[in-house]
Design an enzyme around this catalytic site. Structure first.
Site, short mmCIF file in Angstrom:
data_model
loop_
_atom_site.label_atom_id
_atom_site.label_comp_id
_atom_site.label_asym_id
_atom_site.label_seq_id
_atom_site.Cartn_x
_atom_site.Cartn_y
_atom_site.Cartn_z
N GLN A 18 0.80 -1.21 0.00
CA GLN A 18 0.00 0.00 0.00
C GLN A 18 0.84 1.28 0.00
O GLN A 18 0.38 2.32 -0.45
CB GLN A 18 -0.94 0.00 1.21
CG GLN A 18 -2.02 -1.07 1.10
CD GLN A 18 -2.95 -1.07 2.29
OE1 GLN A 18 -2.70 -1.74 3.28
NE2 GLN A 18 -4.04 -0.34 2.21
N HIS A 60 -1.74 -4.91 -12.98
CA HIS A 60 -1.21 -4.71 -14.33
C HIS A 60 -2.03 -5.47 -15.38
O HIS A 60 -2.14 -5.04 -16.52
CB HIS A 60 0.25 -5.19 -14.41
CG HIS A 60 1.18 -4.36 -13.56
ND1 HIS A 60 2.42 -4.78 -13.16
CD2 HIS A 60 1.02 -3.12 -13.01
CE1 HIS A 60 2.99 -3.85 -12.42
NE2 HIS A 60 2.15 -2.84 -12.31
N ARG A 84 3.90 -0.26 13.07
CA ARG A 84 3.49 -1.56 12.52
C ARG A 84 3.57 -1.47 10.99
O ARG A 84 2.84 -0.70 10.37
CB ARG A 84 2.06 -1.89 12.97
CG ARG A 84 1.49 -3.14 12.34
CD ARG A 84 0.08 -3.42 12.89
NE ARG A 84 -0.48 -4.64 12.33
CZ ARG A 84 -1.39 -4.68 11.35
NH1 ARG A 84 -1.85 -3.58 10.82
NH2 ARG A 84 -1.83 -5.83 10.91
N HIS A 109 1.21 -9.38 4.55
CA HIS A 109 0.04 -8.50 4.42
C HIS A 109 -0.35 -8.47 2.93
O HIS A 109 -0.24 -7.45 2.27
CB HIS A 109 0.35 -7.10 4.95
CG HIS A 109 -0.86 -6.24 5.21
ND1 HIS A 109 -1.07 -5.55 6.39
CD2 HIS A 109 -1.93 -5.95 4.44
CE1 HIS A 109 -2.20 -4.88 6.33
NE2 HIS A 109 -2.75 -5.10 5.14
N GLU A 146 -5.14 -10.59 8.62
CA GLU A 146 -6.52 -10.79 8.17
C GLU A 146 -6.74 -12.02 7.27
O GLU A 146 -6.96 -11.90 6.06
CB GLU A 146 -7.05 -9.53 7.47
CG GLU A 146 -7.07 -8.33 8.41
CD GLU A 146 -7.74 -7.11 7.81
OE1 GLU A 146 -8.05 -7.12 6.61
OE2 GLU A 146 -7.93 -6.13 8.53
N ASN A 188 -8.36 -6.36 14.15
CA ASN A 188 -8.57 -5.20 13.28
C ASN A 188 -10.07 -4.97 13.20
O ASN A 188 -10.81 -5.87 12.80
CB ASN A 188 -8.05 -5.47 11.86
CG ASN A 188 -6.56 -5.73 11.82
OD1 ASN A 188 -5.87 -5.58 12.82
ND2 ASN A 188 -6.05 -6.09 10.66
N TYR A 192 -13.18 -1.93 12.34
CA TYR A 192 -13.49 -0.59 11.85
C TYR A 192 -14.96 -0.22 12.05
O TYR A 192 -15.30 0.94 12.22
CB TYR A 192 -13.20 -0.50 10.35
CG TYR A 192 -11.74 -0.59 9.99
CD1 TYR A 192 -11.10 -1.82 9.89
CD2 TYR A 192 -11.00 0.55 9.75
CE1 TYR A 192 -9.76 -1.91 9.56
CE2 TYR A 192 -9.65 0.48 9.42
CZ TYR A 192 -9.04 -0.76 9.32
OH TYR A 192 -7.71 -0.84 9.00
N GLU A 237 -5.55 -2.77 14.10
CA GLU A 237 -6.02 -1.78 13.12
C GLU A 237 -7.37 -1.23 13.54
O GLU A 237 -8.26 -1.98 13.95
CB GLU A 237 -6.20 -2.39 11.72
CG GLU A 237 -4.93 -2.57 10.95
CD GLU A 237 -5.18 -3.09 9.52
OE1 GLU A 237 -6.27 -2.84 8.96
OE2 GLU A 237 -4.26 -3.76 9.01
C1 LIG Z 1 -21.54 -13.30 -3.78
C2 LIG Z 1 -22.23 -12.97 -2.54
C3 LIG Z 1 -21.61 -11.85 -1.97
C4 LIG Z 1 -22.15 -11.37 -0.67
C5 LIG Z 1 -21.13 -10.47 -0.22
C6 LIG Z 1 -21.44 -9.68 0.97
C7 LIG Z 1 -20.14 -9.09 1.27
C8 LIG Z 1 -20.20 -7.82 2.01
C9 LIG Z 1 -18.90 -7.20 1.75
C10 LIG Z 1 -18.72 -5.93 2.38
C11 LIG Z 1 -17.45 -5.32 1.87
C12 LIG Z 1 -16.65 -4.94 2.98
C13 LIG Z 1 -15.28 -4.45 2.62
C14 LIG Z 1 -14.51 -4.44 3.88
C15 LIG Z 1 -13.25 -4.44 3.92
C16 LIG Z 1 -12.45 -4.46 5.19
O1 LIG Z 1 -12.93 -5.44 6.02
C17 LIG Z 1 -11.02 -4.74 4.90
C18 LIG Z 1 -10.19 -4.54 6.13
O2 LIG Z 1 -8.82 -4.68 5.79
C19 LIG Z 1 -7.92 -3.72 6.35
O3 LIG Z 1 -8.51 -2.56 6.06
C20 LIG Z 1 -7.82 -1.37 5.86
C21 LIG Z 1 -8.87 -0.43 5.28
O4 LIG Z 1 -9.65 -1.11 4.31
C22 LIG Z 1 -6.54 -1.53 5.09
O5 LIG Z 1 -6.47 -1.13 3.83
C23 LIG Z 1 -5.75 -2.74 5.45
O6 LIG Z 1 -4.75 -3.04 4.54
C24 LIG Z 1 -6.53 -3.97 5.76
O7 LIG Z 1 -5.73 -4.71 6.65
N1 LIG Z 1 -10.58 -3.93 3.81
C25 LIG Z 1 -10.39 -4.44 2.61
O8 LIG Z 1 -10.53 -5.61 2.37
C26 LIG Z 1 -9.92 -3.49 1.53
C27 LIG Z 1 -10.62 -3.76 0.23
C28 LIG Z 1 -12.07 -3.45 0.34
C29 LIG Z 1 -12.70 -3.46 -1.00
C30 LIG Z 1 -14.15 -3.50 -0.83
C31 LIG Z 1 -14.81 -3.05 -2.05
C32 LIG Z 1 -16.17 -3.57 -2.10
C33 LIG Z 1 -17.17 -2.60 -1.65
C34 LIG Z 1 -18.47 -3.29 -1.45
C35 LIG Z 1 -19.39 -2.36 -0.78
C36 LIG Z 1 -20.45 -3.06 -0.03
C37 LIG Z 1 -20.88 -2.18 1.06
C38 LIG Z 1 -22.05 -2.69 1.78
C39 LIG Z 1 -21.73 -3.03 3.16
C40 LIG Z 1 -22.95 -3.58 3.78
C41 LIG Z 1 -22.62 -4.43 4.93
C42 LIG Z 1 -23.26 -5.65 4.85
#
Ligand SMILES: CCCCCCCCCCCCC/C=C/[C@@H](O)[C@H](CO[C@@H]1O[C@H](CO)[C@H](O)[C@H](O)[C@H]1O)NC(=O)CCCCCCCCCCCCCCCCC
Length: 562
Positions: free
Chosen positions: A28, A48, A86, A131, A176, A318, A320, A390
């Site tokens: 990142q 890429h 970290r 990570h 994670e 972690n 949020y 986190e």
């Molecule tokens: C096929 C059936 C599918 C059903 C799916 C339901 C899934 C719900 C998914 C909700 C998406 C949540 C995304 C959450 C991500 C975080 O948990 C995760 C944490 O990782 C750390 O986080 C930091 C900040 O993100 C950081 O960057 C660190 O490096 C990590 O250690 N973060 C991630 O994984 C990052 C990528 C996220 C991309 C998500 C993009 C998708 C968005 C979807 C939006 C749905 C929102 C609705 C939520 C409703 C809740 C039910």
């Protein structure tokens, strides 16, 4: 803009030995994706090969340029008054092909320099071994779904212990497991983006837990006594709040916590070890109904259960946000693919529309959820030492992140509440030190305490308001809701320069439109533009009156100065 702080008791203190930290991860922030012998990671490969999978089609080739700017990073760590930094090590920077046959000495030296610089300033390095940036060559063997990963991960970890174990005293093996295995293999949120629900996620976790345990045993047997270090794992979950008070929804909440967190925490932290019984039963039964010969959830032998149990010196969590859960109906028909992790879990999730939002669609501000989650961990796993590895919130740009200040104060208050109610929380690490590459959403969501100018070759870093607040918290060990500094001269100048560069950028573009301005860097500039538009009107803009670039620069600049 500064909002009025909630009325809270002033000056709540953390325990005197509470550990304050700040976090980042290699892919990142580092950039230098092929610098000095680094190999290709699954994130290099994904971004890429399939840029369209990333919201802004970006990649981490340069990111925050920390591979080159690490001394500046350490300066920022120092300015935040934290005890611990970290960060993670990029496996392909150390071992370009994943295996120890080819060790990249430049990579080894890079982290050695970083660690030495931190220690020079009395900052404790907390190293995450993995990570998410697997060497691509290992992915070509199936990545975490191939048991070959276990000895290979162990070799990589051994090299790190040999190289840095004399200086690094806090390790986490893996960040994670849920995100790695379900988002990476079950869905296409993260690399390797398999989008193959219901089977590989369980194979991935099975190998990951064994690999984790191997590394922890190796550390304990060969290094821990000598080096006096600690080793653990960081797991993620939202708090799974029952949607209503009904027994069914409470059961759904419990089940969701077991699936999202117990999947890894139960094998490591429970007295009996192994996967949670509810997972074994549900996945076993559904697999049978679906015509599989065996459960899609692999079985551990008793020896493996014993080997994995107890392999963490602290509970790294972690967290949020919070999700509401309700019981899925009898036929489990919530449009989940069959089979899939979500269908196996059998709950339906949403979030309360009244919860405060953030720069990320999934992240709602629910401090009470942090309290509830910590108390759940305390009850479920016999009050382990917890480190919040986190916690943080995203913005969409700018330096005046008062919403982040509120988030920090409120979440830290919730953690204090849990400590006062008996939880053994020993430390907290804010995510993230600086704006960085936010995986699938690229550079469109910023978690940093420091703003990073991704348009500037130096990736200029400027503290946001919350950086000052966090520095104050770490220094005083106290939450002070009344401390809400305003931008200082340095920040105002930095922002003015930022806007100037941005405006010059606009003027050199043949398509300087409201679209690319509004989708640009900062809420600060968006607020400014909206004020201009309020005065002149959208019509004026669209008729081209404000497309005079010099005029735009002058207006923006004088606004900042004033
Ligand atoms: C096929 C059936 C599918 C059903 C799916 C339901 C899934 C719900 C998914 C909700 C998406 C949540 C995304 C959450 C991500 C975080 O948990 C995760 C944490 O990782 C750390 O986080 C930091 C900040 O993100 C950081 O960057 C660190 O490096 C990590 O250690 N973060 C991630 O994984 C990052 C990528 C996220 C991309 C998500 C993009 C998708 C968005 C979807 C939006 C749905 C929102 C609705 C939520 C409703 C809740 C039910």
């Amino acid at each position: 803009l500064p909002t009025s702080p909630p009325v809270e008791p002033k000056g709540r203190q953390f325990p005197h030995d509470f550990i304050w930290g700040i976090g980042t991860s290699a892919y990142q922030i580092e950039g230098g994706w092929n610098a000095s012998g680094k190999g290709e990671s699954i994130w290099d490969h994904l971004t890429h090969t399939y840029p369209e999978k990333i919201t802004d089609q970006s990649n981490g080739d340069v990111a925050s340029d920390s591979y080159h700017q690490w001394r500046r990073d350490v300066q920022m760590v120092r300015d935040l008054n934290v005890h611990v930094y970290r960060f993670s090590i990029s496996w392909p920077r150390i071992l370009p092909g994943g295996y120890t046959n080819n060790v990249n000495s430049e990579g080894i030296r890079h982290y050695s320099d970083l660690i030495n610089e931190l220690l020079h300033y009395n900052i404790t390095p907390m190293v995450t071994i993995y990570h998410w940036d697997l060497p691509q060559r290992l992915q070509e063997l199936g990545g975490w779904t191939n048991p070959e990963i276990i000895p290979v991960f162990k070799d990589y970890a051994r090299l790190l212990f040999e190289m840095y174990g004399d200086r690094v005293k806090i390790w986490t093996t893996i960040n994670e497991p849920f995100q790695i295995c379900e988002f990476g293999y079950g869905l296409d949120y993260l690399a390797p983006s398999y989008n193959y629900p219901g089977i590989p996620c369980y194979l991935c976790v099975h190998n990951l837990l064994k690999a984790h345990a191997e590394v922890v045993h190796m550390y304990r047997d060969q290094y821990q006594e000598l080096k006096q270090g600690k080793i653990g794992i960081s797991m993620h979950t939202s708090y799974m709040q029952p949607k209503t008070d009904s027994d069914e929804d409470r059961e759904a909440s419990e089940r969701a916590l077991q699936f999202y967190l117990g999947w890894f925490a139960h094998p490591i932290f429970s007295k009996s070890g192994n996967y949670p019984q509810i997972m074994i039963d549900r996945i076993g039964n559904l697999s049978k109904e679906q015509g599989f010969t065996r459960s899609r959830l692999p079985e551990f032998t008793q020896e493996e259960i014993n080997h994995i149990r107890g392999t963490s010196d602290f509970f790294g969590i972690n967290a949020y946000t919070t999700t509401r859960v309700t019981f899925n109906d009898q036929n489990n028909t919530a449009n989940f693919p069959v089979p899939s992790f979500y269908q196996d879990m059998g709950v339906v999730e949403d979030q309360d529309p009244s919860w405060t939002d953030s720069g990320s669609s999934w992240l709602k501000v629910v401090p009470k959820g942090m309290y509830n989650l910590i108390m759940w961990i305390m009850r479920e796993y016999d009050n382990p030492p917890i480190i919040v590895t986190e916690n943080g919130v995203s913005d969409k740009g700018g330096l005046e992140d008062y919403k982040r200040v509120d988030y920090l104060n409120a979440y830290l208050s919730a953690i204090l509440d849990a400590i006062e109610d008996g939880a053994n929380v020993q430390g907290y690490s804010y995510w993230s030190m600086m704006d960085s590459y936010e995986w699938k959403v690229g550079y469109t969501e910023n978690f940093g305490l420091y703003h990073v100018d991704f348009n500037h070759p130096n990736r200029t870093r400027t503290p946001k308001i919350a950086a000052k607040v966090y520095a104050q918290i770490c220094k005083t060990n106290t939450i002070d809701w009344s401390y809400r500094p305003t931008l200082d001269e340095y920040q105002i100048n930095a922002m003015a320069q930022l806007l100037e560069v941005e405006a010059v950028g606009d003027s050199t573009s043949s398509a300087s439109t409201i679209y690319n301005t509004l989708t640009g860097q900062s809420w600060y500039s968006i607020t400014l533009l909206l004020s201009i538009l309020t005065v002149t009107g959208w019509d004026a803009w669209t008729k081209g009156i404000l497309t005079d670039d010099e005029n735009v620069i002058r207006r923006r600049y004088s606004y900042c100065k004033s």
